[in-house]
Enzyme design. Sequence first.
Site, short mmCIF file in Angstrom:
data_model
loop_
_atom_site.label_atom_id
_atom_site.label_comp_id
_atom_site.label_asym_id
_atom_site.label_seq_id
_atom_site.Cartn_x
_atom_site.Cartn_y
_atom_site.Cartn_z
N GLN A 1 -2.29 4.33 -2.46
CA GLN A 1 -0.91 3.33 -2.44
C GLN A 1 -1.15 1.78 -3.14
O GLN A 1 -1.76 1.08 -2.54
CB GLN A 1 -0.59 3.04 -0.81
CG GLN A 1 0.60 2.40 -0.96
CD GLN A 1 1.41 2.37 0.31
OE1 GLN A 1 1.03 2.92 1.51
NE2 GLN A 1 2.35 1.43 0.59
N PHE A 2 -0.82 1.77 -4.50
CA PHE A 2 -1.30 0.68 -5.16
C PHE A 2 -0.63 -0.56 -4.47
O PHE A 2 -1.11 -1.66 -4.91
CB PHE A 2 -1.17 0.79 -6.73
CG PHE A 2 0.21 0.97 -7.12
CD1 PHE A 2 0.94 -0.24 -7.54
CD2 PHE A 2 1.19 1.67 -7.14
CE1 PHE A 2 2.08 -0.66 -8.07
CE2 PHE A 2 2.42 1.62 -7.38
CZ PHE A 2 2.99 0.46 -7.82
N THR A 3 0.47 -0.34 -4.04
CA THR A 3 1.43 -1.48 -3.51
C THR A 3 0.57 -2.43 -2.51
O THR A 3 0.90 -3.64 -2.30
CB THR A 3 2.62 -1.31 -2.84
OG1 THR A 3 2.56 -0.14 -1.73
CG2 THR A 3 3.36 -0.43 -4.21
#
Length: 145
Positions: free
Chosen positions: A78-80
């Site tokens: 989850q890059f966020t």
Amino acid sequence: MRALIQRVSQASVSVEGEIVGRIGTGLLALVGVEATDDRAHADRLLHKLLHYRVFADDTGRMNCNLQQVEGGLLLVSQFTLVAATDKGLRPSFSSAAPPAHGQAMFDYLVAQACRAWPRVETGRFGADMQVALTNDGPVTFMLET
């Protein structure tokens, strides 16, 4: 690297309606990779994931780790998680790893986790995923390396 971990009684991740990873009791770890992260960061994060004491012992205190309760570990990229949110009303992803580096670090983390623990499941890097979980507690922590 960052991981938002949630103690769960069950969790699953689906891609296009197909469940690609599922655990019962254990940890759901949403994992974000920054551009400066390397294998040493992944190794430290894995150590924390396997040894962080968030499960209850016989007296109800959080004294047991994932291995002691023989729980599952569901790793979801989850890059966020590495977004900067301190300015303005739109997140900045300038510190996030480029996709190739992010995938290499996530894949390394998964490979090391599978070597260290038999109950590892994953999402699919870069896919549009739907995550379902029952947070037990609720218990949620942010781990950073």
